[in-house]
Design a protein around this motif. Structure first.
Motif, PDB file in Angstrom:
ATOM      1  N   GLU A 161       0.823  -1.213   0.000  1.00  0.00           N
ATOM      2  CA  GLU A 161       0.000   0.000   0.000  1.00  0.00           C
ATOM      3  C   GLU A 161       0.857   1.264   0.000  1.00  0.00           C
ATOM      4  OE1 GLU A 161      -2.454  -0.709   3.388  1.00  0.00           O
ATOM      5  OE2 GLU A 161      -3.980  -1.802   2.232  1.00  0.00           O
ATOM      6  N   TYR A 164       2.142   1.561  -3.542  1.00  0.00           N
ATOM      7  CA  TYR A 164       1.068   1.855  -4.486  1.00  0.00           C
ATOM      8  C   TYR A 164       0.615   3.314  -4.356  1.00  0.00           C
ATOM      9  CZ  TYR A 164      -2.957   0.844  -7.469  1.00  0.00           C
ATOM     10  OH  TYR A 164      -3.858   0.826  -8.507  1.00  0.00           O
ATOM     11  N   HIS A 165       0.533   3.809  -3.144  1.00  0.00           N
ATOM     12  CA  HIS A 165       0.155   5.201  -2.937  1.00  0.00           C
ATOM     13  C   HIS A 165       1.179   6.155  -3.538  1.00  0.00           C
ATOM     14  CE1 HIS A 165      -2.444   3.908   0.736  1.00  0.00           C
ATOM     15  NE2 HIS A 165      -3.125   3.848  -0.384  1.00  0.00           N
TER      16      HIS A 165
END
Length: 410
Positions: A161, A164-165
């Motif tokens: 995450e 991905y952010h």
């Protein structure tokens, strides 16, 4: 008295030679340098085991010494400008060229994800700093080096995450424009666990209907791609090889998912699969996805399926290991087909060799343009051994070939 001292010296010398020596294949260059390097890693690993046994500090806490000892303060120089930024709350190091090569010329960009089994490593380590500077100067590129959070303090999917952010943030048109980056020339890349994250990001971006800027290429360096079968031929062949023995890779996997030590022993025995993962074993069937020469004398048998119930909740270890964000090799061909052009680097003497080979074959069969570069004399982590005293010739060759591929394809 003198004879006793001589005897003690000989005994200590013999013990030291026995400890330092490890059977390294003849075709690996600079074998003694690798033996000495491996001796340091093994010693630290033994110390980490002992520390955890005594309850002083957990294993990964001691192993983080590797990260600290290679840590540098990335600073700007006459050719490269370096800055610390926050992208969606995640720390990144931004490397940019100081000199413009042409008026209005838009740059390439590489989002780089460091290795370390999701538990170790940092974008601030000397080898990653050096590689980022090479990419900037030789490709006139912007490099985004991501400082994602680590296990065991943070388990999957936190690492994915974070990355991905960062990627989603950077791929906004106005952000790319602020760094003079061509939106059609962006790559995601990483080594080992970073290669895992890069592959997972490339897949998930293709599935995101809100994502308009696409990656042009993905470059995966000895990536780890699946947690279902930890007994592939390369896991068996290279279980005691430097720098990543099978025990350490299994420990990385288990601590990525949970702090429950029972998963480690289950994964060591390769009996950690459940009825829920059974249907996905077809994607890691190495008898189908490995060239025959790499199967060697090993006969394929599917890992056993445990009868125990799958842990409840989406964050349970069994559900985590079959999540494609953790094991990108497990996706069907329909997810692979739209992926960007790929570069996959594998090493002969690496437990992760077969992961990369199977992924390269599956990508190619799905119609993706793949360059698979295999180093018959390579070992895991070789690209990062680029700084004295652990500077290996193979690291220079790998870096040159990797950068050349990016120059021609990005």
């Amino acid at each position: 008295m003198r004879s006793k001292a001589v005897l003690l010296f000989l005994v200590l010398g013999a013990f030291t030679a026995y400890y330092v020596y490890s059977p390294i294949p003849d075709d690996i260059e600079e074998r003694w340098k690798l033996m000495l390097t491996d001796c340091f890693f093994r010693s630290l690993s033994h110390l980490a085991d002992f520390s955890e046994l005594l309850g002083l500090k957990d294993y990964m806490g001691v192993m983080m010494f590797i990260t600290f000892v290679e840590r540098v303060v990335p600073v700007s120089d006459e050719r490269v400008q370096v800055a610390e930024e926050l992208f969606s709350g995640v720390e990144v190091l931004m490397y940019q060229p100081r000199q413009e090569r042409g008026a209005g010329e838009m740059r390439r960009a590489i989002i780089y994800l460091h290795g370390g089994g999701w538990c170790l490593g940092s974008s601030r380590m000397g080898p990653y700093d050096l590689l980022a500077r090479q990419l900037v100067t030789e490709l006139n590129a912007v490099v985004v080096s991501v400082e994602y959070r680590l296990a065991p303090a943070h388990h999957f999917p936190v690492q994915f995450e974070d990355v991905y952010h960062v990627v989603k943030h950077f791929l906004q048109v106005d952000i790319l424009d602020s760094y003079k980056v061509d939106p059609e020339r962006v790559a995601v890349s990483g080594d080992s666990a970073g290669g895992n994250l890069a592959a997972a990001v490339a897949q998930q971006l293709q599935l995101d209907p809100e994502q308009h800027v696409k990656l042009k290429v993905q470059a995966l360096i000895y990536p780890v791609l699946q947690a279902l079968d930890l007994n592939t031929p390369s896991y068996q062949q290279n279980q005691h090889m430097p720098i990543l023995p099978r025990t350490l890779m299994v420990r990385f996997w288990s601590q990525y998912f949970t702090s429950d030590k029972s998963l480690f022993w289950s994964m060591m025995a390769n009996d950690h699969n459940s009825p829920e993962s059974a249907a996905l074993l077809k994607f890691v069937n190495w008898s189908a996805f490995l060239p025959e020469s790499y199967r060697q004398a090993y006969n394929y048998s599917a890992p056993p399926i445990a009868a125990n119930e799958t842990p409840k909740g989406s964050n349970g270890p069994v559900r985590s290991m079959i999540d494609p964000r953790a094991s990108p090799l497990l996706v069907p061909d329909a997810v692979l087909r739209p992926l960007p052009k790929a570069y996959v680097l594998t090493c002969e003497y690496d437990v992760l060799r077969d992961d990369g080979m199977m992924y390269a074959m599956r990508l190619r069969q799905a119609g993706v343009d793949v360059t698979h570069e295999h180093y018959s004399d390579g070992f895991h982590g070789a690209l990062m051994f680029n700084i004295w005293p652990t500077d290996f010739e193979i690291a220079r060759r790998m870096a040159n070939n990797y950068i050349l591929w990016l120059k021609e394809n990005l």
